[in-house]
Scaffold this motif. Sequence first.
Motif, PDB file in Angstrom:
ATOM      1  N   ASN A  92     129.112 -82.700  42.874  1.00  0.00           N
ATOM      2  CA  ASN A  92     128.539 -81.475  43.424  1.00  0.00           C
ATOM      3  C   ASN A  92     127.029 -81.589  43.575  1.00  0.00           C
ATOM      4  O   ASN A  92     126.322 -80.597  43.525  1.00  0.00           O
ATOM      5  N   ALA A  93     126.515 -82.796  43.688  1.00  0.00           N
ATOM      6  CA  ALA A  93     125.079 -82.981  43.830  1.00  0.00           C
ATOM      7  C   ALA A  93     124.598 -82.326  45.115  1.00  0.00           C
ATOM      8  O   ALA A  93     125.263 -82.344  46.132  1.00  0.00           O
ATOM      9  N   THR A  94     123.414 -81.714  45.032  1.00  0.00           N
ATOM     10  CA  THR A  94     122.815 -81.087  46.199  1.00  0.00           C
ATOM     11  C   THR A  94     121.421 -81.635  46.400  1.00  0.00           C
ATOM     12  O   THR A  94     120.794 -82.126  45.474  1.00  0.00           O
ATOM     13  N   GLN A  95     120.934 -81.521  47.595  1.00  0.00           N
ATOM     14  CA  GLN A  95     119.612 -82.047  47.899  1.00  0.00           C
ATOM     15  C   GLN A  95     118.543 -81.094  47.371  1.00  0.00           C
ATOM     16  O   GLN A  95     118.681 -79.878  47.449  1.00  0.00           O
ATOM     17  N   PRO A  96     117.442 -81.628  46.853  1.00  0.00           N
ATOM     18  CA  PRO A  96     116.408 -80.787  46.304  1.00  0.00           C
ATOM     19  C   PRO A  96     115.550 -80.174  47.391  1.00  0.00           C
ATOM     20  O   PRO A  96     115.548 -80.624  48.525  1.00  0.00           O
ATOM     21  N   SER A  97     114.819 -79.145  46.988  1.00  0.00           N
ATOM     22  CA  SER A  97     113.832 -78.582  47.879  1.00  0.00           C
ATOM     23  C   SER A  97     112.645 -79.527  47.948  1.00  0.00           C
ATOM     24  O   SER A  97     112.528 -80.458  47.162  1.00  0.00           O
ATOM     25  N   PRO A  98     111.694 -79.314  48.863  1.00  0.00           N
ATOM     26  CA  PRO A  98     110.539 -80.185  48.954  1.00  0.00           C
ATOM     27  C   PRO A  98     109.772 -80.222  47.647  1.00  0.00           C
ATOM     28  O   PRO A  98     109.901 -79.360  46.794  1.00  0.00           O
ATOM     29  N   ALA A  99     108.936 -81.249  47.508  1.00  0.00           N
ATOM     30  CA  ALA A  99     108.175 -81.428  46.274  1.00  0.00           C
ATOM     31  C   ALA A  99     107.348 -80.193  45.973  1.00  0.00           C
ATOM     32  O   ALA A  99     106.864 -79.509  46.864  1.00  0.00           O
ATOM     33  N   HIS A 100     107.179 -79.925  44.700  1.00  0.00           N
ATOM     34  CA  HIS A 100     106.440 -78.748  44.288  1.00  0.00           C
ATOM     35  C   HIS A 100     104.982 -78.855  44.698  1.00  0.00           C
ATOM     36  O   HIS A 100     104.362 -79.903  44.569  1.00  0.00           O
ATOM     37  N   VAL A 101     104.453 -77.743  45.167  1.00  0.00           N
ATOM     38  CA  VAL A 101     103.039 -77.701  45.519  1.00  0.00           C
ATOM     39  C   VAL A 101     102.400 -76.579  44.724  1.00  0.00           C
ATOM     40  O   VAL A 101     103.053 -75.582  44.394  1.00  0.00           O
ATOM     41  N   PRO A 102     101.120 -76.691  44.393  1.00  0.00           N
ATOM     42  CA  PRO A 102     100.464 -75.637  43.613  1.00  0.00           C
ATOM     43  C   PRO A 102     100.468 -74.316  44.377  1.00  0.00           C
ATOM     44  O   PRO A 102     100.340 -74.272  45.604  1.00  0.00           O
ATOM     45  N   LEU A 103     100.614 -73.214  43.623  1.00  0.00           N
ATOM     46  CA  LEU A 103     100.514 -71.904  44.236  1.00  0.00           C
ATOM     47  C   LEU A 103      99.070 -71.632  44.626  1.00  0.00           C
ATOM     48  O   LEU A 103      98.167 -71.792  43.802  1.00  0.00           O
ATOM     49  N   PRO A 104      98.812 -71.234  45.863  1.00  0.00           N
ATOM     50  CA  PRO A 104      97.431 -70.904  46.234  1.00  0.00           C
ATOM     51  C   PRO A 104      96.952 -69.660  45.496  1.00  0.00           C
ATOM     52  O   PRO A 104      97.744 -68.801  45.092  1.00  0.00           O
ATOM     53  N   LEU A 105      95.648 -69.555  45.349  1.00  0.00           N
ATOM     54  CA  LEU A 105      95.063 -68.430  44.614  1.00  0.00           C
ATOM     55  C   LEU A 105      95.440 -67.099  45.245  1.00  0.00           C
ATOM     56  O   LEU A 105      95.750 -66.135  44.537  1.00  0.00           O
ATOM     57  N   TRP A 106      95.437 -67.028  46.574  1.00  0.00           N
ATOM     58  CA  TRP A 106      95.724 -65.749  47.218  1.00  0.00           C
ATOM     59  C   TRP A 106      97.141 -65.275  46.896  1.00  0.00           C
ATOM     60  O   TRP A 106      97.385 -64.074  46.751  1.00  0.00           O
ATOM     61  N   LYS A 107      98.074 -66.229  46.746  1.00  0.00           N
ATOM     62  CA  LYS A 107      99.449 -65.838  46.450  1.00  0.00           C
ATOM     63  C   LYS A 107      99.573 -65.317  45.021  1.00  0.00           C
ATOM     64  O   LYS A 107     100.319 -64.366  44.745  1.00  0.00           O
ATOM     65  N   LYS A 108      98.840 -65.911  44.092  1.00  0.00           N
ATOM     66  CA  LYS A 108      98.837 -65.410  42.717  1.00  0.00           C
ATOM     67  C   LYS A 108      98.248 -64.000  42.659  1.00  0.00           C
ATOM     68  O   LYS A 108      98.740 -63.135  41.926  1.00  0.00           O
ATOM     69  N   LEU A 109      97.210 -63.767  43.449  1.00  0.00           N
ATOM     70  CA  LEU A 109      96.578 -62.446  43.457  1.00  0.00           C
ATOM     71  C   LEU A 109      97.507 -61.405  44.096  1.00  0.00           C
ATOM     72  O   LEU A 109      97.626 -60.283  43.592  1.00  0.00           O
ATOM     73  N   VAL A 110      98.150 -61.780  45.200  1.00  0.00           N
ATOM     74  CA  VAL A 110      99.078 -60.850  45.853  1.00  0.00           C
ATOM     75  C   VAL A 110     100.242 -60.524  44.928  1.00  0.00           C
ATOM     76  O   VAL A 110     100.693 -59.371  44.852  1.00  0.00           O
ATOM     77  N   TYR A 111     100.736 -61.529  44.216  1.00  0.00           N
ATOM     78  CA  TYR A 111     101.804 -61.281  43.234  1.00  0.00           C
ATOM     79  C   TYR A 111     101.314 -60.363  42.122  1.00  0.00           C
ATOM     80  O   TYR A 111     102.009 -59.418  41.726  1.00  0.00           O
ATOM     81  N   ALA A 112     100.122 -60.620  41.594  1.00  0.00           N
ATOM     82  CA  ALA A 112      99.609 -59.845  40.463  1.00  0.00           C
ATOM     83  C   ALA A 112      99.353 -58.391  40.834  1.00  0.00           C
ATOM     84  O   ALA A 112      99.427 -57.504  39.971  1.00  0.00           O
ATOM     85  N   VAL A 113      99.054 -58.107  42.097  1.00  0.00           N
ATOM     86  CA  VAL A 113      98.828 -56.718  42.527  1.00  0.00           C
ATOM     87  C   VAL A 113     100.049 -55.857  42.230  1.00  0.00           C
ATOM     88  O   VAL A 113      99.931 -54.677  41.870  1.00  0.00           O
ATOM     89  N   GLY A 114     101.242 -56.420  42.358  1.00  0.00           N
ATOM     90  CA  GLY A 114     102.451 -55.655  42.089  1.00  0.00           C
ATOM     91  C   GLY A 114     102.634 -55.272  40.641  1.00  0.00           C
ATOM     92  O   GLY A 114     103.497 -54.437  40.321  1.00  0.00           O
TER      93      GLY A 114
END
Length: 564
Positions: free
Chosen positions: A57-79
């Motif tokens: 049942n092996a599945t293909q992985p998603s693309p390699a992990h990339v760092p979260l940009p600062l703007w995305k952390k801020l947009v998440y934290a606003v919630g």
Amino acid sequence: MAMAQAEECGPAERLPLVQGKSSRSSSASGSVLGSGSAVTPRSWENDQPLIFSNPDNATQPSPAHVPLPLWKKLVYAVGAIPYPMCNTVVGFYLNIFLLEVAIVDPLYVLIIVFTGRVWDAITDPFIGFLCTQTRTRWGRLRPWMISAAAPAGIAYALLWFVPPSLDDKDSPDKFGYYIVFYFAFQAFLTCIHVPYTALTMHLSNDNKERDSATLYRICFEVGGTLLGILIYTGYFIGFVGSGPSDNCDGGEREPDTGERRAYRYHGLTLAVLVFLFIATTFVGIREQKDEMRADKRIGFFSGLRETLFFRPYTYLFLLEMFSWLAVQFVQGNIALYVKYSVGLESQYPYVIAVLLLATIGWMPFWQLVIVKWGKKTAFAAGMWILMPMLITLLYIDYEPYVMYPLSVIGGMGVSCAYLLPWSMLPDVIDEAYLLNGVRREELFYAFFVFGNKFASGITLGISTGIYKAAGYDENRCDQPWTVALTLKILVTAPPIIFILISLIFLHFYPIDEKQRHKTKRLLEERRKNAHAADGSPYVHRRDSITITQWLEEREGGAARQSNL
């Protein structure tokens, strides 16, 4: 021999990721699974089988992990802002609003606050369970948040409004009005907060990025706490000023006051902000699916057992609940304590603002302590700092303005109680995933919020009942000496007892810094293995195999290769 190898490993080391060619492993696993002689080892925490992936049942992985940009952390934290922004005002001021502005009988206030919090706490695991069952094109969590944002704001605004038709002091309809909108507000806020907190685990598959996003979230939560208090304080200054309350006439409390307008306009302002903050997070964040996540539906009671009976989580849950009980006993009674026990009637909003500013100011300090000495040590230090300050509140009436420096010291302990349990929760989720191969972060976060809200309901309900027993009269501007003494006891004795209980559970909490770093390392190795060179990473699925079966399969393959 296979069992001997399994027993030589520690609990967290029993979970290497199975690798190999799909065709070869498939035939081997078929022979192993066909035999009924394999003994399934049990995990060290909740007697669950340790499971591994079936290569078929092996599945293909998603693309390699990339760092979260600062703007995305801020947009998440606003919630993160709406929940503490609204609930902090509720915690500090709902009692005093219902008793002295809406003029509701203390018995009714007890029923409203207590049953409302119990209802709120019950809905948390239920909403968490519904989130695990949700499948939409926008994800499983974000639709809940945006759907509940506007109703939560409307219910919050109406909670702080006194309809003219209910202006009669003895109107029993007040009870029905406030309990309906309090129930509605807490239910809709739960539909926002439970999926939002679980969203942390869907931002990234990288532990460091999740830790960083959690830090931003906690900082914004504390900022939201301060924002709600400052908005109310601003309206308080504008409509009431710094003088004594103007709603007393001959010792009797009159309903039409500047405080009523302050509460009304602050409620409208926060209602608009709730929708704007949640809409920002909904638009800016997408849920990322972990390629190793077991995306399987689960029954409510099965999830309950899987979550609450995981030993590290049990201790952390109780630790958080009792430490928050201590904080809530102070928070829920501090306004009346400053007014009647200390005698600073017109200054209680400013004392509360100083306390919350100090709570924010101490956050970086606790982050340094965590890095230097670890989370368990940091939590213990914060609680031992908080207890002497609480004892001092028994004698503060002799020097009332000492309340301000004490609020700064108290903010140090409150900051610790607020930050540390939530920063320890991702460690427990990772530990559970390492042992069981399944993520249930929605349920882990839901029950954690349940403990938080249950603590709030218990403190506000018990406190209001004690007011009535002490002789508090909502229609009088001056209260008997028994009320002042009772308030002193409420902000000292129960919090200290609950802090000591939380320290007992901290002692038994099993995830120290050594175990935390070990778990983190093993998870990183597992994710690296998920991107194996042969392009066939094996991930956790429902039809997984046990460690004994995997070891037997490996030995059988080696024997066949030697015969060849």
